[in-house]
Design a protein around this motif. Structure first.
Motif, PDB file in Angstrom:
ATOM      1  N   THR A 175      28.379 -16.902   2.897  1.00 46.45           N
ATOM      2  CA  THR A 175      27.091 -16.442   3.642  1.00 46.45           C
ATOM      3  C   THR A 175      27.505 -15.551   4.397  1.00 46.45           C
ATOM      4  OG1 THR A 175      25.970 -18.235   3.079  1.00 46.45           O
ATOM      5  CG2 THR A 175      24.838 -16.047   3.557  1.00 46.45           C
ATOM      6  N   ILE A 176      27.557 -14.092   4.280  1.00 46.36           N
ATOM      7  CA  ILE A 176      27.986 -13.688   5.872  1.00 46.36           C
ATOM      8  C   ILE A 176      26.809 -13.142   6.326  1.00 46.36           C
ATOM      9  CG2 ILE A 176      29.180 -11.792   7.296  1.00 46.36           C
ATOM     10  CD1 ILE A 176      31.933 -12.443   4.953  1.00 46.36           C
ATOM     11  N   ALA A 177      26.739 -13.005   8.360  1.00 48.39           N
ATOM     12  CA  ALA A 177      25.095 -12.417   8.351  1.00 48.39           C
ATOM     13  C   ALA A 177      26.030 -11.159   8.404  1.00 48.39           C
ATOM     14  CB  ALA A 177      24.775 -13.281   9.029  1.00 48.39           C
ATOM     15  N   LYS A 178      24.473 -10.271   8.508  1.00 48.65           N
ATOM     16  CA  LYS A 178      25.229  -8.995   8.484  1.00 48.65           C
ATOM     17  C   LYS A 178      25.236  -8.583   9.945  1.00 48.65           C
ATOM     18  CE  LYS A 178      21.243  -6.590   6.091  1.00 48.65           C
ATOM     19  NZ  LYS A 178      19.486  -6.563   5.974  1.00 48.65           N
ATOM     20  N   LYS A 179      24.807  -9.057  10.994  1.00 46.74           N
ATOM     21  CA  LYS A 179      25.404  -8.866  12.214  1.00 46.74           C
ATOM     22  C   LYS A 179      26.428  -9.889  12.262  1.00 46.74           C
ATOM     23  CE  LYS A 179      21.295  -7.375  14.476  1.00 46.74           C
ATOM     24  NZ  LYS A 179      20.166  -7.930  16.003  1.00 46.74           N
ATOM     25  N   ALA A 180      27.490 -10.168  11.487  1.00 46.35           N
ATOM     26  CA  ALA A 180      29.006 -10.734  12.231  1.00 46.35           C
ATOM     27  C   ALA A 180      30.104  -9.643  11.559  1.00 46.35           C
ATOM     28  CB  ALA A 180      29.072 -11.811  10.689  1.00 46.35           C
ATOM     29  N   LYS A 181      30.608  -9.742  12.291  1.00 42.19           N
ATOM     30  CA  LYS A 181      32.027  -8.595  12.714  1.00 42.19           C
ATOM     31  C   LYS A 181      32.922  -9.076  11.866  1.00 42.19           C
ATOM     32  CE  LYS A 181      33.583  -5.077  14.966  1.00 42.19           C
ATOM     33  NZ  LYS A 181      33.583  -4.823  16.209  1.00 42.19           N
TER      34      LYS A 181
ATOM     35  N   VAL B 162      31.335 -21.302   2.550  1.00 43.84           N
ATOM     36  CA  VAL B 162      31.566 -20.643   4.156  1.00 43.84           C
ATOM     37  C   VAL B 162      30.244 -20.306   4.287  1.00 43.84           C
ATOM     38  CG1 VAL B 162      32.883 -20.080   6.254  1.00 43.84           C
ATOM     39  CG2 VAL B 162      33.858 -21.501   4.379  1.00 43.84           C
ATOM     40  N   GLN B 163      29.300 -20.682   5.936  1.00 46.19           N
ATOM     41  CA  GLN B 163      28.049 -19.495   6.507  1.00 46.19           C
ATOM     42  C   GLN B 163      29.049 -18.840   7.568  1.00 46.19           C
ATOM     43  OE1 GLN B 163      24.837 -21.749   6.531  1.00 46.19           O
ATOM     44  NE2 GLN B 163      25.372 -22.701   4.426  1.00 46.19           N
ATOM     45  N   ILE B 164      29.042 -17.356   7.730  1.00 49.27           N
ATOM     46  CA  ILE B 164      29.031 -17.167   9.145  1.00 49.27           C
ATOM     47  C   ILE B 164      27.958 -16.480   9.914  1.00 49.27           C
ATOM     48  CG2 ILE B 164      30.646 -15.386  10.248  1.00 49.27           C
ATOM     49  CD1 ILE B 164      32.808 -15.978   8.125  1.00 49.27           C
ATOM     50  N   TYR B 165      27.326 -16.679  11.163  1.00 46.01           N
ATOM     51  CA  TYR B 165      26.143 -16.837  11.619  1.00 46.01           C
ATOM     52  C   TYR B 165      26.558 -15.317  12.059  1.00 46.01           C
ATOM     53  CZ  TYR B 165      24.461 -20.728   9.368  1.00 46.01           C
ATOM     54  OH  TYR B 165      23.433 -21.328   8.775  1.00 46.01           O
TER      55      TYR B 165
ATOM     56  N   GLU C 167      26.073 -12.004  14.743  1.00 45.99           N
ATOM     57  CA  GLU C 167      27.229 -11.848  16.265  1.00 45.99           C
ATOM     58  C   GLU C 167      28.220 -12.373  16.703  1.00 45.99           C
ATOM     59  OE1 GLU C 167      25.383  -9.759  18.071  1.00 45.99           O
ATOM     60  OE2 GLU C 167      23.073  -9.724  17.232  1.00 45.99           O
ATOM     61  N   THR C 168      28.874 -12.390  14.948  1.00 43.74           N
ATOM     62  CA  THR C 168      30.592 -12.945  14.961  1.00 43.74           C
ATOM     63  C   THR C 168      31.701 -12.466  15.017  1.00 43.74           C
ATOM     64  OG1 THR C 168      29.852 -14.119  13.013  1.00 43.74           O
ATOM     65  CG2 THR C 168      29.563 -15.602  14.378  1.00 43.74           C
ATOM     66  N   VAL C 169      32.273 -13.137  15.142  1.00 44.38           N
ATOM     67  CA  VAL C 169      33.558 -11.479  15.167  1.00 44.38           C
ATOM     68  C   VAL C 169      35.016 -12.771  14.558  1.00 44.38           C
ATOM     69  CG1 VAL C 169      35.357  -9.918  15.886  1.00 44.38           C
ATOM     70  CG2 VAL C 169      32.866 -10.188  17.103  1.00 44.38           C
ATOM     71  N   VAL C 170      34.910 -12.097  13.240  1.00 43.51           N
ATOM     72  CA  VAL C 170      36.323 -13.421  12.768  1.00 43.51           C
ATOM     73  C   VAL C 170      37.662 -12.567  12.176  1.00 43.51           C
ATOM     74  CG1 VAL C 170      36.523 -14.982  10.401  1.00 43.51           C
ATOM     75  CG2 VAL C 170      34.153 -14.919  11.423  1.00 43.51           C
ATOM     76  N   GLY C 171      37.920 -12.147  12.305  1.00 44.50           N
ATOM     77  CA  GLY C 171      39.663 -12.390  12.086  1.00 44.50           C
ATOM     78  C   GLY C 171      39.721 -10.853  13.830  1.00 44.50           C
ATOM     79  N   PRO C 172      41.201 -10.427  13.537  1.00 49.14           N
ATOM     80  CA  PRO C 172      42.004 -10.462  12.674  1.00 49.14           C
ATOM     81  C   PRO C 172      42.789 -11.142  12.917  1.00 49.14           C
ATOM     82  CG  PRO C 172      42.676  -8.679  14.624  1.00 49.14           C
ATOM     83  CD  PRO C 172      41.463  -9.690  14.726  1.00 49.14           C
TER      84      PRO C 172
ATOM     85  N   ILE D 156      39.756 -19.484   6.839  1.00 49.65           N
ATOM     86  CA  ILE D 156      38.487 -20.381   7.486  1.00 49.65           C
ATOM     87  C   ILE D 156      39.004 -21.498   6.101  1.00 49.65           C
ATOM     88  CG2 ILE D 156      36.460 -20.210   7.687  1.00 49.65           C
ATOM     89  CD1 ILE D 156      36.901 -17.800   9.474  1.00 49.65           C
ATOM     90  N   GLY D 157      39.207 -23.150   6.044  1.00 54.64           N
ATOM     91  CA  GLY D 157      38.654 -23.249   5.243  1.00 54.64           C
ATOM     92  C   GLY D 157      37.463 -23.650   4.412  1.00 54.64           C
ATOM     93  N   SER D 158      37.555 -24.286   3.534  1.00 54.28           N
ATOM     94  CA  SER D 158      36.093 -24.512   3.441  1.00 54.28           C
ATOM     95  C   SER D 158      35.640 -25.330   3.316  1.00 54.28           C
ATOM     96  CB  SER D 158      36.801 -25.342   1.663  1.00 54.28           C
ATOM     97  OG  SER D 158      37.209 -24.484   0.739  1.00 54.28           O
ATOM     98  N   ASP D 159      34.517 -25.202   3.576  1.00 57.70           N
ATOM     99  CA  ASP D 159      32.686 -26.010   3.901  1.00 57.70           C
ATOM    100  C   ASP D 159      32.987 -26.037   5.192  1.00 57.70           C
ATOM    101  OD1 ASP D 159      32.492 -26.921   1.050  1.00 57.70           O
ATOM    102  OD2 ASP D 159      33.473 -29.041   1.722  1.00 57.70           O
ATOM    103  N   VAL D 160      32.788 -24.932   5.895  1.00 56.08           N
ATOM    104  CA  VAL D 160      32.945 -24.133   7.241  1.00 56.08           C
ATOM    105  C   VAL D 160      31.632 -23.753   7.553  1.00 56.08           C
ATOM    106  CG1 VAL D 160      34.602 -23.379   9.010  1.00 56.08           C
ATOM    107  CG2 VAL D 160      35.245 -24.731   7.697  1.00 56.08           C
ATOM    108  N   ILE D 161      30.654 -23.777   8.809  1.00 62.79           N
ATOM    109  CA  ILE D 161      30.170 -23.314   8.997  1.00 62.79           C
ATOM    110  C   ILE D 161      30.928 -22.958  11.335  1.00 62.79           C
ATOM    111  CG2 ILE D 161      27.674 -23.119  10.790  1.00 62.79           C
ATOM    112  CD1 ILE D 161      26.985 -25.260   9.118  1.00 62.79           C
ATOM    113  N   ILE D 162      29.895 -21.230  10.842  1.00 66.54           N
ATOM    114  CA  ILE D 162      30.897 -20.571  12.244  1.00 66.54           C
ATOM    115  C   ILE D 162      29.643 -20.064  12.469  1.00 66.54           C
ATOM    116  CG2 ILE D 162      31.897 -18.595  13.631  1.00 66.54           C
ATOM    117  CD1 ILE D 162      34.570 -19.317  11.005  1.00 66.54           C
TER     118      ILE D 162
END
Lengths: 461, 142, 114
Positions: free
Chosen positions: A203-209, A220-223, A225-230, A234-240
């Protein structure tokens, strides 16, 4: 042709159990276990038999890799002594090595190759001898048939070794492959966009980049206002959690990244952060980087408690009749088991006795009873009495071990349904704790209501 | 569907293998779509665990001259296989058994350790004068 | 349970067949002749064994200790995964040199010792 991998415990003992509770050969580089690279390469060489000779315990590997049938190969293990030299190891495996060309990889190292190349011809015709080596290992072809080769080793297609001798090597290899060589290996996850690999249930939130290249595991859940990459693996069962960023970093399985964390050029797993350049390790006291959650030892506001109790009361009224009917039928068939269990009801160790019902029937009646959550009826009465919450943590049985868990789990709030259930989080090990703590920190009336609904729907399915 | 098999026999070492082989055979009845290799490993786990459990029961009986009775119950449900080994020996609590010191390579004392290693769950309880040891393992592919 | 024995040059090879559990560990104990125990060159070939549990393992470990007392060694031949699993689970594999071929195991003893 056959593969013989030789890895001694002393070659990877530096790794300890740094990040993953797994065998060092299952250490992930770009989310792919090291051993799997060797398996893939062997297959490219047309090899179906792989034997691992090691003096280290292999149970974890057997559990994870079995006998190799998943790859269509045969994988087995040969116990050797720490002091055994190559010729002794060959002797001990003489039946295996007999009448065959042998690809021998020795040492704890990484083998670079290219999946787009056919290595079969080269391997069958190369002159026996060393093909490549590095500080921690070597790869060679041996020939029991005393066949000499017609192709010099120097004509080798892409094939080289890199040492794996510290945490920095794991980070460097992971980043190199992700950034520049991802097309050379079979990497896990869907790859519908260039340089973005994503697992299932993400799940990637709309405001995640998300900025490629990235690799994201399963669950994996990415909430927002996050920035993932470059450069994020990211492993499994992870929450950012919100407002965090992950760049040039590797996050191993089952990790929670709290809010407002900036990870750049790091390795992160559980409660451990490592700087790959210096090897400096920081153990965080909080088991899941939940610095924000830890302080939330507050009892539920009155309105919450009333909500939980009233909902339970309603549920009890609705369920009373079906409960009585199904319990009677299943009890007569001896498929309804009542067991008493004492559980902790708060983090300071107060306990209450619960009746746990197990429905041991896989037939229609049992399935209906389970989908109506009837086995929770006795527990819901406890909720009605205000002893437990409707939704919250898993109720932990009152024993010594759990008493210790509670010392670090101030937000613990046992309930009839758990957040982990609502999220259909895998029930193994301690992963559920991550989800529970996350939701406990964010509980609100509406959230609880939705989560409880989700849990009920899950059992319905 | 829950299938149940029961085997009763006098507590003597010579019958250990009958219980153990019953376990292997029962496990192979599982009509599993999973990998045959995995199924075989599953069956072997029970073969070994039952052998260990029943051997313990024979060892711990009151007197070796008058064998008591051992009952083995095998239950296969949709998701797991459970084996209960019951004996009327003096109370025996597996949680009181220390783990073997592997590095010292002792010649005995591995039984409970092995069961725990290869099963998902091993529990024991005392009921109406019987020691009941229950071993459970999830079916392959579940 | 049957236990075959053969002598290959000066090495005593013990080959148990069938199932080795608590009911027949005493056969294993008896399988080592005094002479072979003194000679100290023993190979236990487990490739014909169908089943081994920790009672059987205990008997094999005890045999190794007897041979080692006289500065000898007992090598194992153990190809089957099921049997070897018992050694791995208990870490007993660390006590033995384990081969996949009986003849090679027999030849692995250092020559020259009378």
């Amino acid at each position: 042709m056959k593969t013989l991998l030789i890895v001694k415990e002393k070659e990877f003992s530096w790794l300890g159990s740094t990040f993953q509770n797994c065998h060092p050969l299952a250490t992930q580089i770009c989310k792919k276990p090291l051993l799997e690279y060797f398996i893939d390469f062997s297959i490219l060489c047309g090899i179906n038999d792989i034997r691992l000779a090691t003096d280290a315990p292999t149970e974890e590997l057997v559990d994870q890799f079995g006998q190799g049938s998943r790859w269509g190969i045969s994988l087995d293990y040969s116990p050797v002594r720490e002091t055994d030299e190559l010729d002794e190891i060959i002797q001990k495996n003489s039946l295996y090595c007999k009448d065959s060309r042998l690809l021998v990889v020795k040492g704890f190292c990484f083998l670079h190759y290219d999946k787009n190349i056919d290595y079969k011809y080269f391997m069958h015709n190369v002159e026996p001898g060393e093909l490549s080596s590095c500080e921690t290992g070597s790869v060679r072809v041996m020939d029991d048939l005393s066949q000499s080769g017609t192709v010099p080793a120097s004509d080798s297609p892409t094939l080289s070794l890199s040492p794996v001798s510290n945490v920095g090597d794991i980070h460097r290899l992971s980043m190199e492959i992700l950034m520049d060589h991802s097309d050379q290996y079979v990497l896990p996850g869907y790859n519908n966009e260039d340089h973005i690999y994503i697992g299932h249930n993400v799940t990637i939130a709309k405001k995640a980049k998300i900025i490629p290249p990235v690799m994201i595991g399963n669950h994996v859940q990415i909430y927002g206002e996050t920035v993932v990459g470059p450069g994020a693996i990211i492993g499994s069962d992870v929450i950012i959690d919100a407002h965090s960023s992950v760049q040039d970093s590797v996050i191993f399985d089952k990790t929670y990244v709290g809010e407002h964390l900036e990870l750049k050029n790091k390795l992160l797993g559980g409660n451990l952060i490592v700087d790959p350049d210096t090897g400096t390790q920081v153990h965080l006291e909080d088991p899941h980087l939940l610095s924000q959650v830890k302080s939330s030892k507050k009892s539920l506001p009155l309105i919450h408690r009333i909500f939980h109790q009233i909902t339970a009361l309603l549920a009890v009224i609705i369920m009373a009749l079906p409960y009585a009917a199904f319990a009677l039928i299943l009890k007569l068939q001896k498929r309804w088991l009542n067991e008493k269990e004492t559980v902790f009801i708060n983090s300071s160790g107060r306990t209450v006795e619960l009746v746990r019902v197990t429905i041991k029937d896989d037939g229609l009646v049992g399935r209906i009873a389970r989908s109506l959550s009837l086995e929770r009826f006795p527990v819901l009465i406890r909720v009605m009495q205000g002893k437990l919450a409707l939704i919250g943590s898993r109720a932990l049985p009152a024993d010594e071990e759990n008493r210790k868990v509670l010392d670090e789990y101030q937000a613990y709030r046992p309930a009839a349904f758990s957040y982990a259930e609502a999220e259909s989080w895998p029930a193994e090990d301690s992963d559920w704790e991550i989800v529970e703590r996350f939701h406990l920190a964010r509980r609100s009336l509406l959230r609880d209501y939705l989560m409880a609904l989700k849990a009920v729907l899950n059992s319905f399915n | 569907m829950v299938d149940k098999l029961t085997l009763g026999f006098p507590a003597h070492f010579k019958y250990v293998r009958i219980a153990s082989v019953l376990g292997v055979q029962a496990a192979q009845f599982i009509d599993s779509e999973s990998d045959p290799e995995e199924l075989l490993e599953f069956a072997h786990a029970f073969e070994l665990a039952i052998s260990e459990a029943v051997t313990n029961s024979v060892k711990h009986q009151r007197s070796l001259s008058r064998s008591s009775k051992i009952v083995v119950e095998i239950e296969i449900s949709r998701t797991e296989m459970t084996v209960a080994v019951m004996d009327s020996n003096p109370h025996f609590d597996i949680t009181q058994i220390p783990a073997p010191e592997l590095d010292a390579h002792p010649e005995n004392g591995y039984g409970i350790y092995i069961m725990r290693k290869i099963m998902d769950r091993v529990e024991s309880r005392r009921e109406n004068g019987w020691n009941i040891l229950i071993m459970t393992k999830k079916r392959p592919g579940v | 349970m049957k236990i075959y024995q053969k002598i290959l040059e000066d090495v005593c090879i013990i080959i148990p067949h069938g199932r080795l559990d608590a009911s027949n560990t005493h056969y294993i104990q008896k399988s080592l002749s005094e002479e072979a125990e003194k000679e100290g060159r023993v190979v236990m070939d487990l490739s014909s064994l169908e089943f081994l549990d920790s009672s059987g393992l205990g008997a094999i470990i005890s045999l190794l200790r007897r041979v080692k007392k006289n500065d000898g060694d007992m090598k194992l031949v153990c190809p089957a995964d099921k049997i070897r699993r018992v050694f791995e689970l208990t870490r007993a594999d660390r006590m033995f040199d384990i081969y996949d071929d009986c003849e090679v195991a027999a030849k692995s003893f250092p020559r020259g010792k009378a």
